[in-house]
Design a protein around this motif. Structure first.
Motif, PDB file in Angstrom:
ATOM      1  N   GLN A  91     -12.128   5.023   5.328  1.00  0.00           N
ATOM      2  CA  GLN A  91     -12.319   5.525   3.969  1.00  0.00           C
ATOM      3  C   GLN A  91     -13.620   6.307   3.845  1.00  0.00           C
ATOM      4  O   GLN A  91     -13.667   7.377   3.223  1.00  0.00           O
ATOM      5  CB  GLN A  91     -12.314   4.357   2.986  1.00  0.00           C
ATOM      6  N   GLN A 150     -10.280  -2.188  -6.139  1.00  0.00           N
ATOM      7  CA  GLN A 150     -10.288  -1.068  -5.203  1.00  0.00           C
ATOM      8  C   GLN A 150      -8.895  -0.772  -4.665  1.00  0.00           C
ATOM      9  O   GLN A 150      -8.547   0.387  -4.412  1.00  0.00           O
ATOM     10  CB  GLN A 150     -11.254  -1.356  -4.044  1.00  0.00           C
ATOM     11  N   PHE A 151      -8.076  -1.810  -4.502  1.00  0.00           N
ATOM     12  CA  PHE A 151      -6.710  -1.586  -4.028  1.00  0.00           C
ATOM     13  C   PHE A 151      -5.956  -0.678  -5.001  1.00  0.00           C
ATOM     14  O   PHE A 151      -5.242   0.234  -4.586  1.00  0.00           O
ATOM     15  CB  PHE A 151      -5.979  -2.924  -3.890  1.00  0.00           C
ATOM     16  N   GLN A 152      -6.157  -0.913  -6.272  1.00  0.00           N
ATOM     17  CA  GLN A 152      -5.503  -0.073  -7.276  1.00  0.00           C
ATOM     18  C   GLN A 152      -6.073   1.345  -7.264  1.00  0.00           C
ATOM     19  O   GLN A 152      -5.326   2.334  -7.287  1.00  0.00           O
ATOM     20  CB  GLN A 152      -5.672  -0.681  -8.663  1.00  0.00           C
ATOM     21  N   VAL A 207      -7.845  -1.347   2.203  1.00  0.00           N
ATOM     22  CA  VAL A 207      -8.323  -2.356   1.258  1.00  0.00           C
ATOM     23  C   VAL A 207      -7.547  -3.656   1.445  1.00  0.00           C
ATOM     24  O   VAL A 207      -8.117  -4.752   1.405  1.00  0.00           O
ATOM     25  CB  VAL A 207      -8.193  -1.867  -0.197  1.00  0.00           C
ATOM     26  N   ALA A 265       0.812  -1.212   0.000  1.00  0.00           N
ATOM     27  CA  ALA A 265       0.000   0.000   0.000  1.00  0.00           C
ATOM     28  C   ALA A 265       0.848   1.265   0.000  1.00  0.00           C
ATOM     29  O   ALA A 265       1.879   1.344   0.670  1.00  0.00           O
ATOM     30  CB  ALA A 265      -0.930   0.001   1.215  1.00  0.00           C
ATOM     31  N   ARG A 266       0.383   2.281  -0.751  1.00  0.00           N
ATOM     32  CA  ARG A 266       1.087   3.558  -0.838  1.00  0.00           C
ATOM     33  C   ARG A 266       0.656   4.525   0.257  1.00  0.00           C
ATOM     34  O   ARG A 266       1.349   5.498   0.533  1.00  0.00           O
ATOM     35  CB  ARG A 266       0.822   4.196  -2.208  1.00  0.00           C
ATOM     36  N   GLN A 291      -5.261   3.091   1.159  1.00  0.00           N
ATOM     37  CA  GLN A 291      -5.071   1.915   0.322  1.00  0.00           C
ATOM     38  C   GLN A 291      -4.813   0.686   1.194  1.00  0.00           C
ATOM     39  O   GLN A 291      -5.266  -0.426   0.877  1.00  0.00           O
ATOM     40  CB  GLN A 291      -3.907   2.136  -0.646  1.00  0.00           C
ATOM     41  N   TRP A 336      -7.634   3.038  -4.863  1.00  0.00           N
ATOM     42  CA  TRP A 336      -7.326   3.827  -3.666  1.00  0.00           C
ATOM     43  C   TRP A 336      -5.860   4.269  -3.633  1.00  0.00           C
ATOM     44  O   TRP A 336      -5.499   5.159  -2.867  1.00  0.00           O
ATOM     45  CB  TRP A 336      -7.690   3.056  -2.400  1.00  0.00           C
ATOM     46  N   GLY A 337      -5.028   3.669  -4.474  1.00  0.00           N
ATOM     47  CA  GLY A 337      -3.654   4.131  -4.586  1.00  0.00           C
ATOM     48  C   GLY A 337      -3.495   5.283  -5.560  1.00  0.00           C
ATOM     49  O   GLY A 337      -2.457   5.942  -5.595  1.00  0.00           O
ATOM     50  N   GLU A 338      -4.570   5.553  -6.344  1.00  0.00           N
ATOM     51  CA  GLU A 338      -4.493   6.583  -7.382  1.00  0.00           C
ATOM     52  C   GLU A 338      -5.515   7.701  -7.201  1.00  0.00           C
ATOM     53  O   GLU A 338      -5.551   8.647  -7.981  1.00  0.00           O
ATOM     54  CB  GLU A 338      -4.754   5.935  -8.755  1.00  0.00           C
TER      55      GLU A 338
END
Length: 339
Positions: free
Chosen positions: A331, A134-136, A115, A107-108, A112, A138-140
């Protein structure tokens, strides 16, 4: 850094579980618990990325994978007993169980990481695919756009259910076939089925998946005024569950037009299921504003349509791949602040 360990997979029964171990001295801790089949100590096999061997206390065959400097994964059988034994032995060897799940992910940011933690409680392949997406996202995510937050909050309930099942309560008068419907939907017999009215005296629940969504089907006691104290206690529990259910299915008997209870349908019923249509040529179909499904738990008639209707009722709109969805309280609160 002290030697730490953390269960990377969901804590529950499965085919395989993975336990992470990291920190200076990890190989020494593993030496005390794990015996490679080569006969050498684990710490002597530094050049081997994958080592097959035996876990000393249980005799289980497993694999230890080197994923970095002083970082390893123990890949073992997915039973609770196997994982608990590994955790006990690692702790006895001097390792500390980590409570910081986020630090074991890629996670970043902390949102993230939420998730990643949710993935540990994932119940089906379909929900897993949504969580990976969602993991992707929430990182962006762009936290300067209130519109993104407002759209995401529309899927709050959906996000919550990615890690806990939708609760579906089947209610109705005694002997209308609630238990039989549960058994067919689950694919095996769990609830007691008998021709005597009121056989199900308590709540019987079963976890399954419908259209890939995790659900808990609750077979309630038949609701009626008479009955002994045990039956009435089950009936009271059923009334409480109906009030909190994600979906209420009112089951009626196609051969008995008196089995429909208008009060139940007014109390949050989402579907009315007319069961036992195989026993009559003209089913007794109640007049109600709720969607009505004609089925037979015995022959299977209408069961595919019923499952499709249940899926549509609990998830009326499936978010697209690019739709942000809150899957945790942290979140949701962050989105509410932005919106």
């Amino acid at each position: 850094m002290a030697v730490e360990f953390h269960e990377l997979t969901h804590h529950g029964r499965g085919a395989i579980s993975v336990v992470g171990v990291r920190g200076e001295g990890s190989d020494g801790v593993l030496d005390s618990c794990f015996a490679p089949v080569s006969g050498q100590s684990f710490s002597a096999l530094k050049n081997r990325p994958i080592v097959y061997g035996i876990w000393n206390s249980t005799g289980e065959d497993l694999v230890v994978v080197r994923i970095g400097n002083d970082a390893f994964e123990i890949q073992c059988h997915g039973s609770l007993a196997a994982v608990d034994a590994i955790a006990t032995d690692l702790a006895a060897g001097g390792a500390v169980q980590s409570s910081d799940a986020a630090s074991w992910t890629l996670a970043r940011n902390e949102l993230q990481a939420e998730v990643a933690k949710a993935m540990e409680s994932c119940l089906t392949q379909r929900t897993a695919r949504h969580l990976l997406q969602q993991f992707q996202l929430w990182g962006e995510v762009n936290f300067n756009d209130p519109e993104i937050a407002r759209e995401a909050l529309l899927f709050t309930t959906f996000g919550e259910k990615l890690t806990s099942p939708w609760r579906i309560v089947l209610c109705g008068r005694p002997n209308v076939g609630k238990s039989s419907l549960i058994n067919v939907l689950c694919g095996f017999e769990r609830a007691i089925v008998h021709a005597t009215a009121g056989t199900t005296r308590d709540l019987v629940s079963q976890h399954t998946a419908i259209d890939g969504w995790p659900v808990e089907l609750v077979d309630s006691a038949g609701i009626r005024d008479e009955g002994n104290a045990i039956e009435q206690a089950g009936i009271e529990k059923a009334r409480q569950l109906i009030a909190d259910a994600d979906l209420v299915i009112h089951v009626v008997d196609a051969t008995d037009d008196s089995s429909f209870d208008p009060l139940l349908s007014q109390h949050r019923a989402g579907l009315v299921v007319v069961n036992k249509v195989d026993l009559c040529q003209q089913p007794a179909v109640p007049q109600t504003d709720c969607p009505r499904m004609l089925v037979s738990a015995v022959t299977g008639l209408g069961m595919d349509d019923l499952q499709a209707a249940i899926s549509k009722a609990i998830v009326p709109v499936v978010p697209g791949d690019d739709q942000l969805v809150p899957v945790s309280t942290m979140q949701r609160r962050r989105l509410e602040q932005l919106a």
